[in-house]
Design an enzyme around this catalytic site. Sequence first.
Site, PDB file in Angstrom:
ATOM      1  N   MET A 274     -16.808 -59.967  78.778  1.00 45.55           N
ATOM      2  CA  MET A 274     -18.246 -60.138  78.566  1.00 45.55           C
ATOM      3  C   MET A 274     -18.977 -60.662  79.796  1.00 45.55           C
ATOM      4  O   MET A 274     -20.196 -60.815  79.763  1.00 45.55           O
ATOM      5  CB  MET A 274     -18.474 -61.116  77.406  1.00 45.55           C
ATOM      6  N   ARG A 275     -18.233 -60.930  80.873  1.00 45.58           N
ATOM      7  CA  ARG A 275     -18.905 -61.484  82.046  1.00 45.58           C
ATOM      8  C   ARG A 275     -19.946 -60.517  82.600  1.00 45.58           C
ATOM      9  O   ARG A 275     -21.008 -60.933  83.066  1.00 45.58           O
ATOM     10  CB  ARG A 275     -17.876 -61.852  83.116  1.00 45.58           C
ATOM     11  N   ALA A 276     -19.661 -59.222  82.543  1.00 47.82           N
ATOM     12  CA  ALA A 276     -20.603 -58.242  83.081  1.00 47.82           C
ATOM     13  C   ALA A 276     -21.938 -58.297  82.349  1.00 47.82           C
ATOM     14  O   ALA A 276     -23.006 -58.197  82.973  1.00 47.82           O
ATOM     15  CB  ALA A 276     -20.009 -56.837  83.001  1.00 47.82           C
TER      16      ALA A 276
END
Length: 671
Positions: A274-276
């Site tokens: 989910m970092r993107a």
Amino acid sequence: MSTRFPFTAVVGQQDLQLALLLNAVAPNIGGVLVRGEKGTAKSTAVRALAALLPQVEVVAGCRFSCDPASPDPTCPDGPHTGDGAEARDARMVELPVGASEDRLVGALDIERALAEGVKAFEPGLLASANRGILYVDEVNLLHDHLVDVLLDAAAMGASYVEREGVSVRHAARFLLVGTMNPEEGELRPQLLDRFGLTVEVAASREPDQRVEVVRRRLAYDDDPAGFAARWADEERAVRQRIVAARELLPKVRLGNGALKQIAATCAAFEVDGMRADIVMARTATALAAWDGRSDVLAEDVRQAALLALPHRRRRNPFDAPGLDEDKLDQTLEESAGDDDDPEPDPDGPGGGGQPSPAPEEGLRGGDTGAQPEAGEDGADGEPRPAAGGAGEQAPARAAEPFRTKALTVPGVGAGAAGRRSRARTERGRTTGALRPRGALTKLHLAATVRAAAPHQRARGRSGPGLVLRRDDLRQAAREGREGNLVLFVVDASGSMAARQRMSAVKGAVLSLLLDAYQRRDKVGLVTFRGTAAEVALPPTSSVDAAAARLESLPTGGRTPLAAGLLKAHDVLRVERLRDPSRRALLVVVTDGRATGGPEPVALAGRAARLFGAESVASVVVDCESGPVRLGLAGRLAEELGGTAVTLEELRADAIAGLVRDVRGTTSRRAA
């Protein structure tokens, strides 16, 4: 102090400048990775950024740049009362590729810590970079143990120094900026993901723009101070715009419509984790603030995707980062909708203009006939004529690569950190103790106590403390893994030219290249065909370059095996002079045939014995096919003092430990 080239005077690198400025507006975006060929102003632009950053308030005299408004309660220079604040310029700290771990994280005086019970700590580069910029030129060449430290600091915002029960912790929040030339190798995926943005840069092909680059550079070299003065107004305007954007950032609204576009885009490009999504949200918010707007538009989301996703999308190791812009536009269009949803929680993942990572802008992202073709050696060793009369075949496409088992060099080395062969390293499991030759870095506590214990009465010990001398200290000997030089010697003669056969050979070599990429090796490529051998790729850390050369490799002609082996021997000789500690692994890909010239088989045998005499670890990948096999590759392996393996066995568990047995094979031959 020398005058730096002005940031606004850099020509033709708008994407790079934008990525750096977005991080100046929202430092928590996560930094920038700048990829590109040499001579494209990567380092110049990064170094010029520091002059544009606003000043920071720090506690006076604190070596760790604590914020007087919220000082670090665990600061080694603390506790701070909040008095004595001062303003200073934001620092840009450069991390050399060859730096030691102690230089990066700081060092403890182990002798004073044990003898006096005090924490005498000398801060490292992470402490200097706190609340500033940490710049790593050629970041892809950074040793793995330093990469691990950077990953820990970037994830936790703090640096921990542990030395045999003595520990120091300090804040380490910095903007990480790295530059690299992809030809020298790629980054580990873990570190790659830590960069918020990535930008691909290249020299302009427009003559007018190139003329302007040269004109400005010559003017700067003639009078750096005068050149900087001519750009002072532009520099001041950008600095003021950064300040204004920082003030506007908390007021920027990231609506649910934009959030849905971000989520749909990340899902469409199958990015991991989910970092993107978070990075894209922060980057889009920063873009709006930079343009002076309080709402995030679809164009901000698109720009954020171009900056944040190319290095995060799923791709093969040899594929360059990039993004399909047509697919991006289609995804954004399909996910667009009315933004009538309630305002998002300002403390939620998209509110408040949180910083986010973003990669570069504008990236975009056979024949299997079974019959031998013209150009393959006939039964008499003579090459059959090619269809065009040139005796050379067009390059065959490589078969699908597969996973191979590890080939290792026997013994224990002392080369650069990697993941292939056993080696004495700064990190790894402790295997013993020895006297330190220089500064003590890894204390072996038990060995130190044992060395000091017999002398306590003679030294007049009267209390509970241990009386230590410099000679008592013992360094921990540790064993880890090293990277090797994997030199491929590939037979590209007519006997290998059948499409199906060469396709399988290239697939096998590509698989071994993938293994070398994952194990942080240097690779080289020597090919032989016709009447000579050539170094298709000198030893390099760029496995991508080796894969590209392999893909375009033509075939045809005789089989000058001896020439290929002698060329490889020359390459290894030169590399030993350049890097004596890096051990080599020779991988010869051939069917073992030798044709052309007087006594080609005997000459190839003499060339092979050169490697055996020098105990060079070697593997022969036997490419002979068909119901009748001559076993020539096996004989070549015996001459080399190595092991032969067929293409089929390359996939099997039987290949495990092949090179590990090289010395045993050599010893048996010598006996």
